[in-house]
Write an enzyme that holds these catalytic residues in place. Structure first.
Site, PDB file in Angstrom:
ATOM      1  N   ARG A  88      33.063 -45.026  16.548  1.00  0.00           N
ATOM      2  CA  ARG A  88      32.892 -43.693  16.873  1.00  0.00           C
ATOM      3  C   ARG A  88      33.462 -43.389  18.446  1.00  0.00           C
ATOM      4  O   ARG A  88      33.984 -42.370  18.552  1.00  0.00           O
ATOM      5  CB  ARG A  88      31.494 -42.959  16.862  1.00  0.00           C
ATOM      6  CG  ARG A  88      30.869 -42.943  15.443  1.00  0.00           C
ATOM      7  CD  ARG A  88      29.480 -42.259  15.494  1.00  0.00           C
ATOM      8  NE  ARG A  88      29.159 -41.911  14.197  1.00  0.00           N
ATOM      9  CZ  ARG A  88      28.436 -42.770  13.407  1.00  0.00           C
ATOM     10  NH1 ARG A  88      28.145 -44.166  14.259  1.00  0.00           N
ATOM     11  NH2 ARG A  88      27.747 -42.798  12.225  1.00  0.00           N
ATOM     12  N   ASP A 148      21.258 -38.621   9.719  1.00  0.00           N
ATOM     13  CA  ASP A 148      20.720 -39.841   9.780  1.00  0.00           C
ATOM     14  C   ASP A 148      19.510 -40.103   9.030  1.00  0.00           C
ATOM     15  O   ASP A 148      19.160 -41.054   8.292  1.00  0.00           O
ATOM     16  CB  ASP A 148      20.379 -40.566  11.216  1.00  0.00           C
ATOM     17  CG  ASP A 148      21.885 -40.535  12.114  1.00  0.00           C
ATOM     18  OD1 ASP A 148      22.829 -40.793  11.115  1.00  0.00           O
ATOM     19  OD2 ASP A 148      22.059 -40.219  13.145  1.00  0.00           O
ATOM     20  N   ARG A 151      19.710 -39.906   5.189  1.00  0.00           N
ATOM     21  CA  ARG A 151      20.232 -41.376   5.002  1.00  0.00           C
ATOM     22  C   ARG A 151      19.145 -42.245   4.737  1.00  0.00           C
ATOM     23  O   ARG A 151      18.695 -42.850   3.660  1.00  0.00           O
ATOM     24  CB  ARG A 151      21.037 -41.802   5.610  1.00  0.00           C
ATOM     25  CG  ARG A 151      22.725 -41.230   5.599  1.00  0.00           C
ATOM     26  CD  ARG A 151      23.739 -41.863   6.412  1.00  0.00           C
ATOM     27  NE  ARG A 151      25.012 -41.329   6.096  1.00  0.00           N
ATOM     28  CZ  ARG A 151      26.160 -41.196   6.912  1.00  0.00           C
ATOM     29  NH1 ARG A 151      25.699 -41.237   8.266  1.00  0.00           N
ATOM     30  NH2 ARG A 151      27.039 -40.570   6.666  1.00  0.00           N
ATOM     31  N   HIS A 175      23.714 -40.587  18.228  1.00  0.00           N
ATOM     32  CA  HIS A 175      24.353 -40.830  16.850  1.00  0.00           C
ATOM     33  C   HIS A 175      25.195 -41.868  17.041  1.00  0.00           C
ATOM     34  O   HIS A 175      26.177 -41.958  17.613  1.00  0.00           O
ATOM     35  CB  HIS A 175      25.053 -39.767  16.548  1.00  0.00           C
ATOM     36  CG  HIS A 175      25.795 -39.620  15.106  1.00  0.00           C
ATOM     37  ND1 HIS A 175      24.816 -40.196  14.165  1.00  0.00           N
ATOM     38  CD2 HIS A 175      26.767 -39.407  14.697  1.00  0.00           C
ATOM     39  CE1 HIS A 175      25.434 -40.075  12.900  1.00  0.00           C
ATOM     40  NE2 HIS A 175      26.796 -39.603  13.411  1.00  0.00           N
TER      41      HIS A 175
END
Ligand SMILES: NC(=O)c1ccc[n+]([C@@H]2O[C@H](COP(=O)([O-])OP(=O)(O)OC[C@H]3O[C@@H](n4cnc5c(N)ncnc54)[C@H](O)[C@@H]3O)[C@@H](O)[C@H]2O)c1
Length: 313
Positions: A88, A148, A151, A175
């Site tokens: 990222r 998150d 998930r 994140h």
């Protein structure tokens, strides 16, 4: 008065967000992208699904910001997505320019909007949007924790063969690979996870949650996840527009909470008509606090790279 939501970036996440907002009849939607014709075409296509699905909202696309004027919420998904092997953070410099330009335009036309950031690296892009917009911290919010935790909840429910509706999970931090799933506060209908699975299983699910984005990138090869990210962003939009006051994990600008100053980090917040209406500072164990500090330092590293650029801009 109908609500208005602008979604900037008409790619995978943005288009899915726009469709979810329409499906839920939350607001009229304006989809903006730099690609000529793409937001217009996708907008018209979504509009034409209305008579079939029974949603009665206007969906339009544009390449400029005139049509976005006076939006209540602006979801920003514009930018590059991760490619396989790319972190990222590799996206940092490319998406910095995008978010700076987009925020300037958004603010010009919707000075009272609440911004929901999605573009990665998420916590750093929130920081850029807040600096450029100069909006108070209740009106700049990052989407990461909702995804998150979704998930984590999915993996827990799958492992235990129970309904996802019964699984509550808490994830803090930036994140990225340093996110902090707080196992101690995650449960199934109030039963602590630690009573339902052994440490090895817990560790495996935590690791899979941390790598949740990369797992999908590896399958897709040419892009990253978008159905769950869009659903997550729209849960936040819904809580704001309907003033639901849901308590959700979101990236918020911390000013001393958890001992963190001037950084966007994922924490539990109350989301209502005022945007972030409360930041919950929960008691952490020393180990959790250390993991959160480590996560925040990863966000700080990105901000250290961006600070001179912002100063010279
Ligand atoms: N926060 C999260 O949990 C999370 C989850 C998924 C994706 N993301 C991030 O969201 C972003 C979008 O992902 P995607 O899969 O939709 O990518 P995508 O490539 O499908 O779409 C991005 C869109 O942004 C547009 N764009 C680029 N520059 C622009 C600008 N200046 N103004 C307007 N539009 C512009 C592109 O033309 C493209 O259509 C990425 O940065 C991705 O990493 C974040």
């Amino acid at each position: 008065m109908r609500n208005k939501v602008t979604v900037v970036g008409g790619g995978n996440v943005g288009a899915s967000c726009a469709l979810n907002v329409a499906f839920k009849e939350l607001a009229d939607v304006v989809l903006v992208d730099i690609l000529e014709g793409v937001p217009q075409g996708k907008g018209l296509d979504m509009l034409q699904a209305g008579p079939i699905e029974g949603y009665d909202v206007r969906v339009t696309g544009a390449n400029d910001y005139g049509a976005t004027a006076n939006s209540d919420v602006v979801v920003i998904t514009a930018g590059l997505a991760r490619k396989p092997g790319m972190s990222r953070d590799d996206l940092l410099m490319a998406n910095y320019e995008v978010i700076k330009n987009v925020t300037e335009q958004v603010v010009k036309y919707s000075p009272d909007a609440i911004l929901v950031l999605v573009t990665n690296p998420l916590d750093a892009m929130c920081w850029v949007a807040q600096k450029v917009s100069k909006f108070p911290r209740n009106r700049v919010i990052g989407m990461a924790g909702v995804l998150d935790t979704a998930r984590f909840r999915t993996f827990i429910a799958e492992e235990l063969s129970v309904s996802i509706e019964n699984v509550t999970a808490v994830v803090l931090g930036g994140h990225g690979d340093t996110m902090v799933p707080v196992v101690r506060l995650s449960n199934v209908s109030g039963i602590p996870l630690t009573e339902l699975m052994d440490q090895g299983t817990l560790d495996r699910l935590v690791a899979r949650t941390r790598n949740g984005g990369a797992e999908i990138v590896k399958y897709l090869k040419t892009g990253s996840a978008y159905y769950a990210p869009a659903a997550a962003a729209v849960e936040m939009v819904e809580s704001i527009l309907k003033d639901k006051k849901k308590v959700l994990p979101c990236a918020a600008l911390l000013e001393g909470e958890y001992g963190i100053h001037g950084l966007f980090v994922g924490v539990p917040v109350k989301l209502g008509a005022g945007g972030i209406e409360k930041i919950y500072e929960i008691h952490l164990t020393a180990e959790e606090q250390a993991m959160l500090a480590h996560s925040a330092s990863a966000v700080q590293e990105l901000i250290d790279v961006l600070t001179p650029k912002m100063a010279s801009a």
